[in-house]
Scaffold this motif. Structure first.
Motif, PDB file in Angstrom:
ATOM      1  N   THR A   1       0.852  -1.201   0.000  1.00 63.44           N
ATOM      2  CA  THR A   1       0.000   0.000   0.000  1.00 63.44           C
ATOM      3  C   THR A   1       0.884   1.246   0.000  1.00 63.44           C
ATOM      4  OG1 THR A   1      -1.600  -1.235   1.301  1.00 63.44           O
ATOM      5  CG2 THR A   1      -1.918   1.138   1.200  1.00 63.44           C
TER       6      THR A   1
ATOM      7  N   GLN B   1     -10.060   5.737   7.321  1.00 58.20           N
ATOM      8  CA  GLN B   1      -9.356   4.842   8.233  1.00 58.20           C
ATOM      9  C   GLN B   1      -9.972   3.449   8.112  1.00 58.20           C
ATOM     10  OE1 GLN B   1      -9.928   7.253  11.690  1.00 58.20           O
ATOM     11  NE2 GLN B   1     -11.775   6.162  12.323  1.00 58.20           N
ATOM     12  N   PRO B   2      -9.282   2.409   8.600  1.00 55.70           N
ATOM     13  CA  PRO B   2      -9.820   1.053   8.477  1.00 55.70           C
ATOM     14  C   PRO B   2     -11.252   0.946   9.020  1.00 55.70           C
ATOM     15  CG  PRO B   2      -7.550   0.954   9.189  1.00 55.70           C
ATOM     16  CD  PRO B   2      -7.922   2.411   9.180  1.00 55.70           C
TER      17      PRO B   2
ATOM     18  N   LYS C   1      -6.646   0.448   0.748  1.00 58.70           N
ATOM     19  CA  LYS C   1      -6.942  -0.942   0.397  1.00 58.70           C
ATOM     20  C   LYS C   1      -8.405  -1.207   0.745  1.00 58.70           C
ATOM     21  CE  LYS C   1      -3.907  -4.320   1.104  1.00 58.70           C
ATOM     22  NZ  LYS C   1      -3.139  -5.411   1.784  1.00 58.70           N
TER      23      LYS C   1
ATOM     24  N   GLU D   1      -7.101  -1.098   4.940  1.00 59.26           N
ATOM     25  CA  GLU D   1      -5.795  -0.532   5.312  1.00 59.26           C
ATOM     26  C   GLU D   1      -5.614   0.783   4.573  1.00 59.26           C
ATOM     27  OE1 GLU D   1      -1.217  -1.716   4.269  1.00 59.26           O
ATOM     28  OE2 GLU D   1      -2.609  -3.399   4.564  1.00 59.26           O
TER      29      GLU D   1
END
Length: 333
Positions: free
Chosen positions: A6, A59-60, A12, A50
């Motif tokens: 990444t 953010q995740p 991701k 991610e």
């Protein structure tokens, strides 16, 4: 499989739904992006797994939706994709994965046509050709939300019934399926002879009837009909990339002070490729956020087919590429 690491601005995403859209191979060859194998599926929704170290928007575990760029090496029909953060926005909680992925492209097209190319506003009259198509449906709903009066054409009885059920109602549905209804005459009658302020076509007949081959093209209005039904200061937004206007056509448009604009929903991507990401960030992100907000609040009600499993994606894409799908096709993971 084997995703690269990444990068700083990458997100991701675990893909939950991916919409299928027609691939304009001619455009890709013109801008030198044509390859032997083209990635399929660019409108995605999913969950962030991610983020790169410079990502600021996400953010995740965030739920996101977006459109992969024209020069993307990856297909949206993957379980996991890497996307630059500038191509994504947050998905509202109330919006399902399939609706988010299935509405985003038609939403961008409708905003491009009605906001940037023609500035739709209360009191204007908008003619949306083929209003029962996925794009036509969203364009009608956006125009009505902005306070415009909408007229639409239908290509068959099923389309006519669909348009008549829309709420708020369309001012007039013109059934052109038998080829006997005069679109220009109907529009002038509906507007008291003043003409329509904005026309969104779905293709036009460029030549005389004997030169046209397919049955679909027989139902399209002639370019002269559109010029006739345009009002003073009107905007004709066309999807016909090979439109040819003769001097008499130009003279008619000149007398009305009317404009012709070409609807290419890839312009945000093209400007991004040509001029860096600034234009894309500036113009497209607010559009995507607004589309999701209208989807969440029920203003946009997309024309979607039943969700399709991944193993049927190839067959569905063949139908889309042949322009035979009447509803938006969305693959659900």
């Amino acid at each position: 499989e084997n995703l690269p690491p990444t990068r700083d601005n990458d997100v991701k995403v675990q893909v939950r739904a991916c919409a299928l859209s027609w691939i304009d191979t001619k455009l890709l060859s013109e801008i030198k992006l044509e390859k032997e194998l083209l990635p399929v599926g660019r409108e995605i929704s999913g969950v962030v797994l991610e983020v790169g170290r410079k990502v600021t928007f996400f953010q995740p575990d965030d739920e996101v939706v977006g459109i992969l760029p024209l020069d993307s090496e990856e297909s949206g029909l993957c379980e996991v994709v890497l996307v630059h953060e500038h191509y994504l926005v947050r998905k509202p909680e109330k919006v399902c994965w399939v609706e988010a992925a299935g509405t985003v492209r038609d939403g961008v097209r409708a905003y491009t046509a009605l906001h940037y190319l023609s500035q739709v506003s209360p009191g204007k009259t908008v003619l949306v050709m083929d209003g029962a198509s996925p794009f036509g449906t969203i364009a009608i709903q956006l125009a009505q939300h902005r306070g415009a009066k909408v007229i639409s054409t239908a290509y068959c009885l099923e389309d006519k019934q669909y348009l008549e059920r829309l709420r708020p109602p369309v001012a007039r549905v013109i059934d052109v399926s038998n080829g006997k209804i005069d679109v220009a005459e109907s529009c002038l009658e509906e507007t008291g002879g003043l003409g329509v302020d904005i026309v969104l076509d779905a293709g036009v007949k460029l030549y005389s009837a004997e030169d046209e081959s397919t049955s679909k093209s027989q139902l399209l209005p002639h370019k002269h009909d559109i010029i006739t039904l345009l009002g003073v200061g009107g905007h004709w937004i066309t999807t016909e990339k090979n439109l040819q206007l003769d001097p008499p056509d130009s003279h008619s448009l000149f007398l009305k002070g009317a404009t012709v604009s070409f609807l290419n929903d890839e312009i945000w991507n093209l400007s991004n490729i040509q001029q860096g990401k600034y234009l894309y960030i500036l113009l497209t992100i607010p559009i995507l956020e607004d589309i999701m907000e209208k989807l969440s609040s029920g203003i946009f009600r997309p024309q979607l087919d039943e969700p399709i499993p991944l193993y049927e994606a190839k067959v569905s894409m063949e139908i889309v590429q042949k322009n035979q799908a009447r509803k938006r096709q969305v693959i659900q993971f």
